[in-house]
Design a protein around this motif. Structure first.
Motif, PDB file in Angstrom:
ATOM      1  N   UNK A 191       0.828  -1.205   0.000  1.00  0.00           N
ATOM      2  CA  UNK A 191       0.000   0.000   0.000  1.00  0.00           C
ATOM      3  C   UNK A 191       0.864   1.257   0.000  1.00  0.00           C
ATOM      4  N   UNK A 192       1.949   1.235   0.774  1.00  0.00           N
ATOM      5  CA  UNK A 192       2.864   2.371   0.805  1.00  0.00           C
ATOM      6  C   UNK A 192       3.870   2.228  -0.318  1.00  0.00           C
ATOM      7  N   UNK A 193       4.204   3.345  -0.969  1.00  0.00           N
ATOM      8  CA  UNK A 193       5.219   3.223  -2.015  1.00  0.00           C
ATOM      9  C   UNK A 193       6.587   2.987  -1.364  1.00  0.00           C
ATOM     10  N   UNK A 194       7.551   2.571  -2.176  1.00  0.00           N
ATOM     11  CA  UNK A 194       8.837   2.111  -1.649  1.00  0.00           C
ATOM     12  C   UNK A 194       9.555   3.172  -0.835  1.00  0.00           C
ATOM     13  N   UNK A 195       9.563   4.414  -1.332  1.00  0.00           N
ATOM     14  CA  UNK A 195      10.276   5.483  -0.626  1.00  0.00           C
ATOM     15  C   UNK A 195       9.658   5.771   0.735  1.00  0.00           C
ATOM     16  N   UNK A 196       8.321   5.882   0.763  1.00  0.00           N
ATOM     17  CA  UNK A 196       7.644   6.163   2.032  1.00  0.00           C
ATOM     18  C   UNK A 196       7.835   4.997   2.990  1.00  0.00           C
ATOM     19  N   UNK A 197       7.749   3.767   2.463  1.00  0.00           N
ATOM     20  CA  UNK A 197       7.949   2.594   3.304  1.00  0.00           C
ATOM     21  C   UNK A 197       9.324   2.564   3.941  1.00  0.00           C
ATOM     22  N   UNK A 198      10.345   2.897   3.167  1.00  0.00           N
ATOM     23  CA  UNK A 198      11.718   2.921   3.694  1.00  0.00           C
ATOM     24  C   UNK A 198      11.862   3.976   4.788  1.00  0.00           C
ATOM     25  N   UNK A 199      11.299   5.169   4.534  1.00  0.00           N
ATOM     26  CA  UNK A 199      11.363   6.237   5.533  1.00  0.00           C
ATOM     27  C   UNK A 199      10.634   5.842   6.815  1.00  0.00           C
ATOM     28  N   UNK A 200       9.444   5.240   6.652  1.00  0.00           N
ATOM     29  CA  UNK A 200       8.655   4.849   7.818  1.00  0.00           C
ATOM     30  C   UNK A 200       9.395   3.801   8.642  1.00  0.00           C
ATOM     31  N   UNK A 201       9.986   2.833   7.976  1.00  0.00           N
ATOM     32  CA  UNK A 201      10.735   1.806   8.709  1.00  0.00           C
ATOM     33  C   UNK A 201      11.862   2.431   9.528  1.00  0.00           C
ATOM     34  N   UNK A 202      12.505   3.440   8.963  1.00  0.00           N
ATOM     35  CA  UNK A 202      13.552   4.135   9.705  1.00  0.00           C
ATOM     36  C   UNK A 202      13.007   4.828  10.944  1.00  0.00           C
ATOM     37  N   UNK A 203      11.835   5.465  10.800  1.00  0.00           N
ATOM     38  CA  UNK A 203      11.213   6.124  11.955  1.00  0.00           C
ATOM     39  C   UNK A 203      10.851   5.102  13.038  1.00  0.00           C
ATOM     40  N   UNK A 204      10.312   3.968  12.613  1.00  0.00           N
ATOM     41  CA  UNK A 204       9.834   2.979  13.579  1.00  0.00           C
ATOM     42  C   UNK A 204      10.971   2.346  14.373  1.00  0.00           C
ATOM     43  N   UNK A 205      12.186   2.478  13.905  1.00  0.00           N
ATOM     44  CA  UNK A 205      13.332   1.995  14.677  1.00  0.00           C
ATOM     45  C   UNK A 205      13.481   2.748  15.996  1.00  0.00           C
ATOM     46  N   UNK A 206      12.802   3.913  16.115  1.00  0.00           N
ATOM     47  CA  UNK A 206      12.872   4.716  17.338  1.00  0.00           C
ATOM     48  C   UNK A 206      11.879   4.254  18.407  1.00  0.00           C
ATOM     49  N   UNK A 207      11.030   3.275  18.080  1.00  0.00           N
ATOM     50  CA  UNK A 207      10.074   2.775  19.069  1.00  0.00           C
ATOM     51  C   UNK A 207      10.821   2.012  20.155  1.00  0.00           C
ATOM     52  N   UNK A 208      10.540   2.331  21.411  1.00  0.00           N
ATOM     53  CA  UNK A 208      11.310   1.774  22.524  1.00  0.00           C
ATOM     54  C   UNK A 208      10.549   0.712  23.311  1.00  0.00           C
ATOM     55  N   UNK A 209       9.232   0.578  23.103  1.00  0.00           N
ATOM     56  CA  UNK A 209       8.459  -0.391  23.870  1.00  0.00           C
ATOM     57  C   UNK A 209       7.350  -0.971  22.990  1.00  0.00           C
ATOM     58  N   UNK A 210       6.834  -2.140  23.332  1.00  0.00           N
ATOM     59  CA  UNK A 210       5.825  -2.786  22.483  1.00  0.00           C
ATOM     60  C   UNK A 210       4.539  -1.962  22.404  1.00  0.00           C
ATOM     61  N   UNK A 211       3.940  -1.976  21.223  1.00  0.00           N
ATOM     62  CA  UNK A 211       2.627  -1.353  21.030  1.00  0.00           C
ATOM     63  C   UNK A 211       1.751  -2.290  20.206  1.00  0.00           C
ATOM     64  N   UNK A 212       0.445  -2.103  20.330  1.00  0.00           N
ATOM     65  CA  UNK A 212      -0.512  -2.922  19.597  1.00  0.00           C
ATOM     66  C   UNK A 212      -1.355  -2.052  18.674  1.00  0.00           C
ATOM     67  N   UNK A 213      -1.621  -2.561  17.501  1.00  0.00           N
ATOM     68  CA  UNK A 213      -2.578  -1.962  16.575  1.00  0.00           C
ATOM     69  C   UNK A 213      -3.794  -2.870  16.570  1.00  0.00           C
ATOM     70  N   UNK A 214      -4.870  -2.436  17.199  1.00  0.00           N
ATOM     71  CA  UNK A 214      -6.067  -3.266  17.331  1.00  0.00           C
ATOM     72  C   UNK A 214      -7.147  -2.704  16.408  1.00  0.00           C
ATOM     73  N   UNK A 215      -7.548  -3.493  15.432  1.00  0.00           N
ATOM     74  CA  UNK A 215      -8.447  -3.012  14.384  1.00  0.00           C
ATOM     75  C   UNK A 215      -9.831  -3.641  14.493  1.00  0.00           C
ATOM     76  N   UNK A 216     -10.850  -2.804  14.340  1.00  0.00           N
ATOM     77  CA  UNK A 216     -12.239  -3.248  14.210  1.00  0.00           C
ATOM     78  C   UNK A 216     -12.593  -3.143  12.729  1.00  0.00           C
TER      79      UNK A 216
END
Length: 525
Positions: A1-26
């Motif tokens: 869904x995300x294009x390659x450039x945005x996906x690469x940038x997002x993955x870099x940002x997510x490396x800054x996450x320090x603790x577990x989180x959940x994405x809970x979808x309805x």
């Protein structure tokens, strides 16, 4: 869904996450639910700290999802797919819930934490609204810092029945605990101030303690920002008083004539201006509205609506302009309920419906073109006998098959029923015959009015209410200068306002060095 450039940038940002989180979808069986599932799964695959969970009972709104810590309460929800302008809101929500620090001063964080009571916010947005992300991100960050605050972003185009039921016709619209809290762009300090009732008084007391300024700028738009930088670079004490930093530019979507920058958006330009101002010793007093201006001996005093009073050797007025109103019955009554001034923000709320645009200049024709791709039909109404927009814009306009252009027409009334717009009445100026147009929204695009109401009988104004200035930016009151859209400069452009701000700052500095100020004139020697 995300294009390659945005996906690469997002993955870099997510490396800054320090603790577990959940994405809970309805989720349900809709196409949008599938799109949301794909996005959330893609995000979860980018970080070992993120777990994607489907739980149809987690929220009555479907599709929607929440971001939370495994052992935490629900905090941040997105009822809609936060792409477009809201993608940054999603990224920041992931980072902050995951323990990455927010970029707030400790004083602001403590103010958020000290708010007492339960606060559940709901913000109705459109993905094309450039004003919505700041509201969404402000409320999300409040939810991160205070366990008694939660926030849900709701895409109005996706939840049209909900929008209709609550008669929401402008975005962002914020509800607090089920009651209307506010509409339009709001900054984090503005939101906190509405909840923390003692904040205004405390801020006024702080401002009253400030030493005198050499240059005090009223207004935080391009002219004010430019003036502050030029003044501060002279090594003199500089302050800015602004209702909101950025001014009218924050409501500007596409900027394609700012020299050296091929294209940008208003909020991006304002963010860059704010960062530049922060590089200098400029005292920025935000959320402050000037009430009165007066001369006291050699100094200039500015009274604020909060009751605070500031004193300065010179003052630069850069209060800009606001949308000009039609001044017809129904306009103010239905503002925010079908009468709008930002087609980018509110257009998606009228998907497939008939609307009108009032004004045949560049802004009006651009609005009609933009809206034609969203709404069912656009009626453009122009007072003069012909459109005033650039030829290239007119050519595009007349190529659209769901746009009708009516010239030589004077809008006389906006009509409504059940609390919302249902039409307008105009008079054919040639025949004097009245006509009624049935529609759901009216977008007013007829220019700007200078913000000089508070300066009446203080300095010389033109017949249009603009501040009259000389070639140094000096007004009729010694020591008071002016710059930008609030003045008589003939072309109201961002780049002109910036140059005008620089000129006023240099004029103010020249005034200071040519006039003597001693200790008896100022509070601070």
């Amino acid at each position: 869904m995300l294009d390659a450039n945005i996906g690469t940038q997002l993955k870099g940002y997510l490396d800054n996450i320090k603790r577990p989180i959940e994405l809970i979808a309805a989720l349900d069986d809709s196409a949008k639910a599938k799109e949301m599932r794909d996005l959330l799964q893609e995000i979860a695959d980018m970080s070992s700290q993120i777990n994607f969970i489907e739980d149809a009972d987690s929220d009555p709104r479907k599709p929607s999802f929440q971001i939370k810590q495994p052992q935490g309460d629900e905090k941040i929800r997105f009822a809609g797919i936060p792409m477009g302008h809201e993608f940054t809101s999603l990224v920041l929500a992931l980072l902050h819930t995951g323990g990455h620090p927010t970029r707030l001063d400790e004083e602001v964080i403590e103010q958020i934490k000290s708010l007492e009571g339960e606060y559940h916010f709901e913000t109705y947005i459109s993905l094309s609204c450039q004003n919505c992300p700041e509201v969404v991100q402000s409320l999300n960050v409040m939810a991160v810092h205070n366990p008694n605050i939660s926030h849900t972003m709701i895409d109005g185009a996706l939840y049209q029945e909900e929008v209709d039921k609550r008669q929401i016709m402008a975005v962002p619209t914020v509800y607090l605990n089920g009651e209307n809290f506010g509409q339009g762009r709001m900054t984090l300090p503005e939101i906190i101030a509405k909840l923390d009732t003692g904040a205004v008084k405390r801020e006024a007391e702080k401002i009253n303690q400030k030493d005198d300024f050499d240059v005090l700028i009223i207004g935080g738009g391009p002219a004010g920002a430019s003036a502050s930088i030029y003044a501060s670079r002279k090594g003199i004490r500089t302050g800015i008083v602004a209702e909101r930093f950025g001014g009218q530019v924050m409501d500007t979507m596409a900027i394609e004539n700012f020299i050296s920058v091929k294209e940008t958006e208003g909020p991006k330009l304002v963010a860059a201006l704010e960062e530049h101002v922060k590089e200098y010793e400029v005292d920025v007093m935000n959320l402050q509205r000037a009430k009165a201006l007066s001369k006291k001996d050699k100094m200039v005093e500015v009274e604020l609506e909060s009751g605070a009073i500031l004193s300065s050797k010179t003052v630069i007025l850069a209060t800009g302009a606001r949308w000009r109103e039609l001044g017809v019955p129904g306009e103010r009554e239905y503002r925010g309920h079908g009468v709008a001034y930002c087609p980018h923000c509110d257009g998606p709320l009228f998907k497939g419906k008939p609307v009108a645009v009032i004004g045949g200049g560049n802004s009006g024709v651009e609005a009609a073109i933009d809206l034609a791709g969203i709404v069912g039909h656009v009626t453009l109404i122009e007072f003069n006998g012909e459109l005033r927009a650039d030829a290239v814009l007119q050519k595009k306009l007349f190529s659209l098959d769901n746009v009708e252009v009516i010239t030589g027409a004077q809008t006389t009334e906006i009509t409504g029923a059940d609390g919302k717009v249902n039409g307008l009445i105009y008079v054919d100026r040639a025949t004097e015959q009245k006509h009624t147009v049935s529609l759901n929204a009216v977008f007013v695009q007829i220019g700007l009015l200078p913000n000089t109401d508070w300066l009446q009988d203080t300095i010389d104004l033109s017949k249009f209410g603009e501040i009259e200035i000389d070639n140094h930016g000096q007004t009729s009151l010694p020591g008071v200068f002016a710059a930008g859209d609030v003045t008589t400069i003939p072309y109201k452009q961002i780049i002109m306002a910036m140059g005008d701000g620089a000129r006023a700052a240099l004029g103010a500095f020249d005034y200071i060095i040519r006039n003597e100020f001693d200790e008896k004139d100022t509070k601070a020697a």
